[in-house]
Design a protein around this motif. Sequence first.
Motif, PDB file in Angstrom:
ATOM      1  N   CYS A 153       5.104  27.375  55.903  1.00 11.23           N
ATOM      2  CA  CYS A 153       5.095  28.021  54.589  1.00 11.23           C
ATOM      3  C   CYS A 153       3.817  27.769  53.799  1.00 11.23           C
ATOM      4  CB  CYS A 153       6.298  27.561  53.763  1.00 11.23           C
ATOM      5  SG  CYS A 153       7.870  28.087  54.468  1.00 11.23           S
ATOM      6  N   PHE A 179      14.557  24.645  54.258  1.00  9.50           N
ATOM      7  CA  PHE A 179      13.149  24.234  54.197  1.00  9.50           C
ATOM      8  C   PHE A 179      13.058  22.751  54.516  1.00  9.50           C
ATOM      9  CE2 PHE A 179      13.212  27.959  51.449  1.00  9.50           C
ATOM     10  CZ  PHE A 179      12.055  28.627  51.848  1.00  9.50           C
ATOM     11  N   PHE A 186       2.116  30.880  55.892  1.00 11.38           N
ATOM     12  CA  PHE A 186       2.252  31.500  54.567  1.00 11.38           C
ATOM     13  C   PHE A 186       1.047  31.101  53.726  1.00 11.38           C
ATOM     14  CE2 PHE A 186       5.003  31.453  50.501  1.00 11.38           C
ATOM     15  CZ  PHE A 186       4.608  32.742  50.211  1.00 11.38           C
ATOM     16  N   ILE A 213      10.514  34.810  51.027  1.00 11.11           N
ATOM     17  CA  ILE A 213      10.192  33.444  50.623  1.00 11.11           C
ATOM     18  C   ILE A 213       9.502  33.506  49.266  1.00 11.11           C
ATOM     19  CG2 ILE A 213       8.835  31.381  51.128  1.00 11.11           C
ATOM     20  CD1 ILE A 213       9.100  32.007  54.061  1.00 11.11           C
ATOM     21  N   LYS A 258       7.664  31.152  46.266  1.00 11.87           N
ATOM     22  CA  LYS A 258       7.074  29.860  45.896  1.00 11.87           C
ATOM     23  C   LYS A 258       6.855  29.859  44.396  1.00 11.87           C
ATOM     24  CE  LYS A 258       2.725  28.938  46.541  1.00 11.87           C
ATOM     25  NZ  LYS A 258       1.405  28.588  47.115  1.00 11.87           N
ATOM     26  N   TYR A 316      10.060  26.021  46.989  1.00 10.78           N
ATOM     27  CA  TYR A 316      10.292  27.170  47.849  1.00 10.78           C
ATOM     28  C   TYR A 316      11.775  27.539  47.847  1.00 10.78           C
ATOM     29  CZ  TYR A 316       5.573  26.472  49.688  1.00 10.78           C
ATOM     30  OH  TYR A 316       4.227  26.342  49.815  1.00 10.78           O
TER      31      TYR A 316
END
Length: 873
Positions: free
Chosen positions: A116, A141, A219, A236, A238, A244
């Motif tokens: 990520c 995660f 990511f 996803i 952030k 996340y």
Amino acid sequence: MGPKRRLSDIESTSTSSSSYLEGIDLCKIPPLRRSSILPIPVQHDSNIPVGGNDPEPMCRAAESPAVHCSEVVEGPTVPVYKSDIVDSTCADHPQKLSDLERYLCHLLDSEHVLPCNQSFTVFLLANFSSATSLDSGDYVFVKRHIISFPEGFQWVYCCTCNPARSEQISSLSQSYQSFKGLLALYGSCIHIDAMIRILQDDNVISKTSIEKDHSYQAFSDNEVFTKIPFDKNKYIFKSIKEEYAVMSARDGRLFCHTCSFHRHCQHVKDINILMNSEQDLPEALFELMESLLVSSSFDEVKPQPISKQKIDFDIPILLQERYSSLVNTYCRTENGVLLFPEKMDQVCECGSQFNVQSIPSDAPRYLFCKTNMFLVQMHTFLCTRQDCDSRIEFDGAEHFLINMGSYLVHHALLRDYMFHLLHSGTSMFNYFKVWRQMQIDHGNTVFDQQMSYRKFRWAWHTYINLLDLPPDKGFLCPICKNELSEVVMDGTSLGYHQRYTRGQDSSISECSLPTDCGSRHIDRILIKNKQLRNLLGKYSRECLSQEEFSLLKSIAREDADFMFPFLVYLENEGCAAIPPAIYKSFIIEIIKPSAVCGILHPSPELDELQNHLEHTPSEEVLFHPELMRLLSMQCPVFCKLVASIGCFPLYLLSIFQKMVQVAKAPFQTAPPKSGQTLNEDSSDLSFFPLLPLIRDRGNYKADGERKLEESTQFCRKPTVRHPALIPGIFTLFCVHGVCYGYSVMESAESVNIPFTIMRRRLMEGPQIVFYDNSCKLHSYCLNRDPLFFKSTWFLIDRLHWKNHTACNIGYNADMYPQLHGKNTQVAEQYNARIKKMKHHLPYMTKEHFMKHMELYLWYHSRNIIRKMHCSGV
């Protein structure tokens, strides 16, 4: 390398309830790169804890050159083939695999692992299911960070499957007492154990594998919202706090798959704020927003607008009737389709006429109004001259339409949103939802198939870019004109995202040699001896002993002889220990380490005042109204004292004369070299339409002495900024409330910004500057170009003066009777009003940000100008 071993040859191992990793042989786990043989070190550790024993493999994977999958690493290795895993796992011996082994096999085989961030510290994994080994609809995660232990640096892992434990581990400091104690306290989970095994060797996830396999593309650190590549319905997110979450749309509402409060967590709130910011959002977020409104295909391509003609902000009186009428009431219709344009009277640039017969568009387009939709057939006219390629397409401006090529939008709809934005801060997304509901209520059932939020947004951008905002109607005060004698300035914390910044400050020129034309701080204060200032300070606040007062007189005789008559007078009056109350505030003001030219401003009026005081008997000063008026306007500190004691005695006159001398000292320097003339630069993040660039800022010796300069500052302006946004903008107003423009602050607000604006865009320094940090700005200007600001009074607005306890009272705007009634808080009032836009502007690109700021400031300044005209100005 050891002999080749197949999965069927491996003995079944039992799994302890305390650890998922007990007895696991890595040869059962398929690598990410199945196209080649991957040597994997065989590990026999039966108790792998929450943190790996070596944090360096991942550092090497992220920082050092990638290790190719065919390279051999140290230690006993066993090559693993995909056929081994498939045949043995799925057919021969499924019962011999533990939960973790089955989870790893399915996890890697389905490639449901996603880094990520580019530092490889956060990973997305499909959740574990006891029935199927892999729950592809649910995700967790796994995060890791390095903590220092007495045993050395260790990776410490946490997983969102246990939020409480994850929060506790994330809150740990960078060091901890015992690694074993941490393991015993927090334990592990199957997701962490799987991720540790995946990251056990830096061959498994390397830069090479990530670059060559799109399924494992990391990511980007700059992205805030992206689609999960192996799940088209989930995304996803952030947050600004680097948290996340997996998000999706469910039943027309946002749904968070990471938090227990799926619809009411902080991630949902943050995305709602992000959506209401409405501008330049990630493409994946647009898809989610569309799915919240209605299911649709997301294959829209941004159109190229046909409309190019400028749009008047005000509707002409003669056209208001057409503007308020439905389009089908005055346009020709054929089989229910509106025809645009009906005819063409223009002449081509080559001098030829355009064809009477036009070329219709390939298919009718939809025209969207506030509550109606119409089908429109647009026509294109070609030049009659065969060798001329000129053509005229339907612009739409004369019918109050924006032609986006594949669809049209009426100006009335966009103007309605504009006024909602300007007056109430309505977000574009919320307005679109209301408009969509209005269309449905009016029976336009095909609206969802023909219009989307992105199309509305594109139309709005086209409209605002074509909107004609004459600078002289919104950025020019009818009283001040282009000669700004009194300005009000301030910064406001409203900015765009840092990813759009230039990364450098071009305002300070480095192409020329630095000029040394400034003055020194020590030369600008009245009493330079620090011991004398301390004794006078103690004298004004508490008692002095006879020895201390004698020392005070002795130092004054040597280093400040202008103070000696005053001290002798006080001693003769029996006030050697404590001064009279009427003198306390006066003593406090003259000992402050602040520029004297902030109390007495050099000017012809000050010279005239000095001349009158020197030739007028001290007892008669109080009885000269014109002299007292001049004294109150130029130096209110002395005016207040004279009014209290009834005269202007000689011991005060000696202090006054010395203060005038010190006040003029900074301006006895050579003028700087005149800066070169500049043209407006498109990369300059400033907007001053009627204040063009006159000269460059200049390069000064004081620019390289900032640490020394900061050490002489006794006043600090606290600054609070958003962690992900730029500090904001810096605005310039006249005292009547008309905005003259603004400059974007990509770095923290500093006095260099107003200095640069005035130095580059004004012919000479203004007479008065109202600014909440004027004391520091004054010193900054005197250190660089004092002659440019010789006639400038730097004053602090009424709202912020109470915070400036170390500054002399000459910076207080309320001390001067001629300034009573001046609105010194214009900028603060605009800042309070502009906060309505704080949810709309932060995620725009800088181009869109500046265009919206131009519209907002122009509109509200124009309203002020109109009121001034109505009042007879």
